[in-house]
Design a protein around this motif. Structure first.
Motif, PDB file in Angstrom:
ATOM      1  N   THR A   1     -33.475 -17.395 -45.939  1.00  0.00           N
ATOM      2  CA  THR A   1     -33.589 -16.564 -44.640  1.00  0.00           C
ATOM      3  C   THR A   1     -32.305 -15.541 -44.658  1.00  0.00           C
ATOM      4  O   THR A   1     -31.307 -15.876 -45.469  1.00  0.00           O
ATOM      5  N   GLY A   2     -32.464 -14.866 -43.636  1.00  0.00           N
ATOM      6  CA  GLY A   2     -31.314 -13.799 -43.560  1.00  0.00           C
ATOM      7  C   GLY A   2     -32.120 -12.252 -43.481  1.00  0.00           C
ATOM      8  O   GLY A   2     -33.371 -12.132 -43.423  1.00  0.00           O
ATOM      9  N   THR A   3     -31.422 -11.192 -43.532  1.00  0.00           N
ATOM     10  CA  THR A   3     -31.772 -10.031 -43.411  1.00  0.00           C
ATOM     11  C   THR A   3     -31.278  -9.408 -44.766  1.00  0.00           C
ATOM     12  O   THR A   3     -29.955  -9.649 -45.212  1.00  0.00           O
ATOM     13  N   ALA A   4     -31.961  -8.416 -45.254  1.00  0.00           N
ATOM     14  CA  ALA A   4     -31.418  -7.523 -46.269  1.00  0.00           C
ATOM     15  C   ALA A   4     -31.809  -6.130 -46.020  1.00  0.00           C
ATOM     16  O   ALA A   4     -32.848  -5.899 -45.338  1.00  0.00           O
ATOM     17  N   THR A   5     -31.092  -5.133 -46.495  1.00  0.00           N
ATOM     18  CA  THR A   5     -31.530  -3.866 -46.551  1.00  0.00           C
ATOM     19  C   THR A   5     -31.305  -3.250 -47.715  1.00  0.00           C
ATOM     20  O   THR A   5     -30.586  -3.550 -48.494  1.00  0.00           O
ATOM     21  N   ALA A   6     -32.090  -2.287 -48.008  1.00  0.00           N
ATOM     22  CA  ALA A   6     -32.102  -1.505 -49.402  1.00  0.00           C
ATOM     23  C   ALA A   6     -32.710  -0.254 -49.174  1.00  0.00           C
ATOM     24  O   ALA A   6     -33.468   0.020 -48.314  1.00  0.00           O
ATOM     25  N   THR A   7     -32.173   0.845 -49.900  1.00  0.00           N
ATOM     26  CA  THR A   7     -32.576   1.986 -49.760  1.00  0.00           C
ATOM     27  C   THR A   7     -33.498   2.204 -51.097  1.00  0.00           C
ATOM     28  O   THR A   7     -33.067   1.950 -52.123  1.00  0.00           O
TER      29      THR A   7
END
Length: 71
Positions: free
Chosen positions: A47-53
């Motif tokens: 669980t959690g959040t991730a960001t990527a470009t």
């Protein structure tokens, strides 16, 4: 230390053991003392959040497996 889930074929209970990876395939005895057990396929929840470009030169879906050329 990894956790492994087992099911006893004799009494049907499911139990878990914490043991080193080197002992992952060693026999396991259920809490009731039965030795006819099988290791279960465990699932994990992440669980959690991730960001990527997206990589330079793509628009976030332009590669083949991103849906750009496979449609």
């Amino acid at each position: 230390m990894p956790r492994y889930d087992y099911r006893c074929r004799a009494c049907g209970i499911t139990f878990e053991l914490n043991r080193p990876m080197s002992a992952a395939n060693d026999p396991a005895t259920c809490p009731a003392g039965h030795t006819d057990t099988t290791k279960l396929l465990s699932t994990i929840a992440v669980t959690g959040t991730a960001t990527a470009t997206p990589p330079a030169g793509t628009s976030g879906g332009g590669s083949c497996c991103g849906g750009g050329c496979c449609s």
